[in-house]
Design an enzyme around this catalytic site. Structure first.
Site, mmCIF file in Angstrom:
data_model
loop_
_atom_site.group_PDB
_atom_site.id
_atom_site.type_symbol
_atom_site.label_atom_id
_atom_site.label_comp_id
_atom_site.label_asym_id
_atom_site.label_seq_id
_atom_site.Cartn_x
_atom_site.Cartn_y
_atom_site.Cartn_z
ATOM 1 N N ASP A 64 0.940 -1.130 -0.082
ATOM 2 C CA ASP A 64 0.214 0.036 0.169
ATOM 3 C C ASP A 64 0.820 1.229 0.157
ATOM 4 O O ASP A 64 1.267 1.833 1.038
ATOM 5 C CB ASP A 64 -1.015 -0.008 1.233
ATOM 6 C CG ASP A 64 -1.975 0.943 1.265
ATOM 7 O OD1 ASP A 64 -1.894 1.930 0.174
ATOM 8 O OD2 ASP A 64 -2.382 1.297 2.304
ATOM 9 N N LYS A 66 -0.317 3.750 -1.920
ATOM 10 C CA LYS A 66 -1.403 4.564 -2.351
ATOM 11 C C LYS A 66 -0.956 5.337 -3.328
ATOM 12 O O LYS A 66 -0.846 6.661 -3.278
ATOM 13 C CB LYS A 66 -1.905 5.539 -1.223
ATOM 14 C CG LYS A 66 -2.918 4.871 -0.386
ATOM 15 C CD LYS A 66 -3.709 5.673 0.486
ATOM 16 C CE LYS A 66 -4.423 4.680 1.355
ATOM 17 N NZ LYS A 66 -3.805 4.016 2.338
ATOM 18 N N LEU A 67 -0.274 4.773 -4.567
ATOM 19 C CA LEU A 67 0.365 5.307 -5.613
ATOM 20 C C LEU A 67 -0.702 6.573 -6.228
ATOM 21 O O LEU A 67 -1.582 6.413 -6.371
ATOM 22 C CB LEU A 67 0.752 4.342 -6.785
ATOM 23 C CG LEU A 67 1.660 3.312 -6.122
ATOM 24 C CD1 LEU A 67 1.646 2.087 -7.120
ATOM 25 C CD2 LEU A 67 3.121 3.909 -6.219
ATOM 26 N N ASP A 69 0.649 9.253 -8.987
ATOM 27 C CA ASP A 69 2.001 9.574 -9.792
ATOM 28 C C ASP A 69 1.838 9.443 -11.296
ATOM 29 O O ASP A 69 0.771 8.747 -11.432
ATOM 30 C CB ASP A 69 3.338 9.362 -9.269
ATOM 31 C CG ASP A 69 4.098 10.437 -9.318
ATOM 32 O OD1 ASP A 69 4.416 11.471 -10.342
ATOM 33 O OD2 ASP A 69 5.165 10.573 -8.518
ATOM 34 N N PRO A 178 -11.319 -0.113 5.212
ATOM 35 C CA PRO A 178 -10.517 0.389 6.302
ATOM 36 C C PRO A 178 -11.548 1.222 7.310
ATOM 37 O O PRO A 178 -12.665 1.839 6.905
ATOM 38 C CB PRO A 178 -9.602 1.217 5.832
ATOM 39 C CG PRO A 178 -10.043 1.928 4.639
ATOM 40 C CD PRO A 178 -11.036 0.932 4.067
ATOM 41 N N GLY A 188 -17.469 -6.237 11.175
ATOM 42 C CA GLY A 188 -18.533 -6.737 10.511
ATOM 43 C C GLY A 188 -19.506 -5.740 9.872
ATOM 44 O O GLY A 188 -20.322 -6.179 8.828
#
Ligand code: BMP
Length: 226
Positions: A64, A66-67, A69, A178, A188
């Protein structure tokens, strides 16, 4: 079956061995792991290899960054990690396709790494900026057809909306959510809203009894998935 993706984000001075020990303790209750910048800036490629050695048989080993670019830079960022055993990588959807995600996806496909796109984020600031572009970001997912998308457990109505929209176009993606535990959402709750996986970090990792917490969440998941 557990739908926990364990986010292995170290805090301050924690030794990598402590994280590895925790991973080993909860491994039976998780579906995968996610490592990112906090891990890599502390432990480097050697650390990545050591943690993946303990997780290689899990279904999801997610990198991760979170590219976000231009394509050549994203590709050059991920290139040193291609052969360490990861099978999924996360990039932001907002950078768009041409010169960005299109080329990244082609590169990842060639290397058998599945792409996961961030469509909305779990923190409140996402409402002010990213979520205004939600429809456009969903279109990016419709066109690129990534393996998965990240949609927050903190706003289950977005999970439901995104799932319905994509299903109406017959697009099947895995939804990773998340925001469980430390960020306020109940274990849940994301699965109930239509997610496939719940990304969980601190609630498990920083607990004194990680296996108990992971086992309890895995039991909740088991009742929700068939
Ligand atoms: P925690 O359960 O400790 O809050 O950790 C959440 C994990 O999910 C972190 O690794 C974070 O980078 C990630 N994440 C998030 O919290 N919100 C998002 O919108 C996207 C994420 O990837």
């Amino acid at each position: 079956m557990s739908r926990i993706i364990l986010a292995i984000d170290p805090h301050k001075n924690v030794e990598i061995n402590e994280l590895i020990t925790k991973l080993v303790r909860v491994k039976n209750y998780i579906a995968g792991i996610k490592i990112g910048l906090p891990f890599i800036v502390r432990y480097g490629l050697t650390g990545v290899r050591s943690i993946i050695k303990e997780a290689y048989d899990l279904e999801h080993i997610i990198l991760d960054f979170k590219l976000a670019d231009i394509a050549p830079i994203m590709i050059s960022t991920i290139e040193p990690f291609i052969d360490v055993g990861i099978n999924e990588a996360i990039a932001h959807a907002f950078i768009g396709l041409n010169g960005g995600l299109q080329e990244l996806k082609e590169y990842l496909d060639k290397n058998n790494i599945r792409l996961i796109l961030v469509i909305s984020m779990s923190h409140p600031g996402s409402i002010d900026v990213i979520d205004h572009s939600l429809n456009m970001l969903i279109k990016i997912a419709e066109r690129l057809k990534p393996y998965g998308i990240v949609v927050p457990a903190t706003r289950p109505y977005i999970i439901k909306m995104v799932r319905e929209k994509l299903l109406s176009k017959k697009i099947v993606v895995k939804i990773y959510s998340p925001g469980i535990g430390a960020q306020g959402a109940e274990p849940g709750s994301a699965l109930r809203a239509g997610a496939d996986y719940e990304i969980i970090g601190r609630t498990i990792l920083f607990s004194q009894k990680p296996e108990e917490i992971a086992m309890r969440i895995a039991e909740i998941h088991e009742k929700l998935v068939h």
